[in-house]
Design a protein around this motif. Structure first.
Motif, short mmCIF file in Angstrom:
data_model
loop_
_atom_site.label_atom_id
_atom_site.label_comp_id
_atom_site.label_asym_id
_atom_site.label_seq_id
_atom_site.Cartn_x
_atom_site.Cartn_y
_atom_site.Cartn_z
N ASP A 25 0.85 -1.13 -0.04
CA ASP A 25 0.12 0.19 -0.07
C ASP A 25 0.83 1.07 -0.11
N PRO A 26 1.34 1.59 -1.03
CA PRO A 26 2.53 2.70 -0.96
C PRO A 26 1.60 4.04 -1.15
N THR A 27 2.29 5.09 -0.67
CA THR A 27 1.61 6.36 -0.48
C THR A 27 2.44 7.36 -1.38
N ILE A 59 1.57 8.32 -10.60
CA ILE A 59 1.68 7.58 -9.38
C ILE A 59 0.54 7.45 -8.72
N ARG A 60 -0.45 8.35 -8.65
CA ARG A 60 -1.80 8.49 -8.04
C ARG A 60 -2.57 7.49 -8.62
N ALA A 61 -2.64 7.54 -10.04
CA ALA A 61 -3.35 6.67 -10.86
C ALA A 61 -3.06 4.91 -10.63
N ALA A 65 -5.15 2.10 -8.77
CA ALA A 65 -5.25 0.81 -9.74
C ALA A 65 -4.91 -0.49 -8.67
N GLY A 66 -4.30 -0.24 -7.51
CA GLY A 66 -3.77 -1.34 -6.66
C GLY A 66 -2.49 -1.92 -6.96
N ASP A 67 -1.38 -0.92 -7.59
CA ASP A 67 -0.06 -1.42 -7.85
C ASP A 67 0.78 -1.47 -6.50
N LYS A 73 7.40 1.83 -9.31
CA LYS A 73 8.96 2.03 -9.64
C LYS A 73 9.32 1.55 -10.97
N SER A 74 9.21 0.20 -11.25
CA SER A 74 9.56 -0.52 -12.33
C SER A 74 8.98 0.09 -13.57
N GLN A 75 7.79 0.69 -13.60
CA GLN A 75 7.12 1.34 -14.78
C GLN A 75 7.68 2.52 -14.90
N LEU A 76 8.08 3.22 -13.94
CA LEU A 76 8.93 4.70 -14.14
C LEU A 76 10.18 4.50 -14.69
#
Length: 156
Positions: A25-27, A59-61, A65-67, A73-76
């Motif tokens: 649950d990242p913020t 990041i908010r999206a 979405a529950g990532d 981080k991997s997507q970025l």
């Protein structure tokens, strides 16, 4: 001793639990501290560039979405490269960024310990020194006689 070991174990388990919760649950503030804006090279938390705003929206999206944190981080990293990470990954050539400071601290500590030992041995009292002579070697008998004569002349 046992109690201290148990307390340390419980603290380690609690830290591991919060790390797992943070991963699942990242913020946004947490990720902002761990990412860098690719244009201004500042932390995402303080950057005001348009790319930083787009990254925050992304990041908010992804959080909605529950990532997980590592997925975001991997997507970025896929999009911007590894330079977007505030801390280099702990693998490959980047491992040097983690190991060299530790090796430097270890070598500096060993050098200081060696020098401190050498300095402390240099200050030790020599075995042949006369303790009544303030730790110094005794005077040559001729010099001692001359000193006594000079002092006797001043006493008179």
């Amino acid at each position: 001793m046992r109690a201290a070991l148990m307390v340390a174990l419980l603290l380690a388990l609690a830290a591991a639990g919060t790390a797992t919760a943070s991963e699942q649950d990242p913020t946004l503030p947490e990720l902002e501290r761990e990412l860098i804006c690719p244009t201004c090279h500042e932390s995402l938390a303080v950057s005001n560039s348009p790319i930083a705003d787009r990254m925050r929206s992304f990041i908010r999206a992804r959080i909605a979405a529950g990532d997980t944190k590592s997925e975001i981080k991997s997507q970025l990293v896929d999009q911007f490269g590894e330079s977007v990470l505030a801390a280099p990954p702990k693998r490959g050539f980047n491992l040097l960024a983690w190991l060299l400071p530790l090796a430097g601290i270890g070598l500096a500590s060993a050098a200081l310990a060696l020098l401190a030992r050498r300095w402390s041995r240099a200050r030790e009292e020599p075995a042949h020194a006369d303790p009544s002579g303030n730790g110094r070697a005794p005077l040559d008998p001729d010099l001692e006689r001359r000193l006594d004569e000079e002092l006797a002349r001043f006493d008179a």
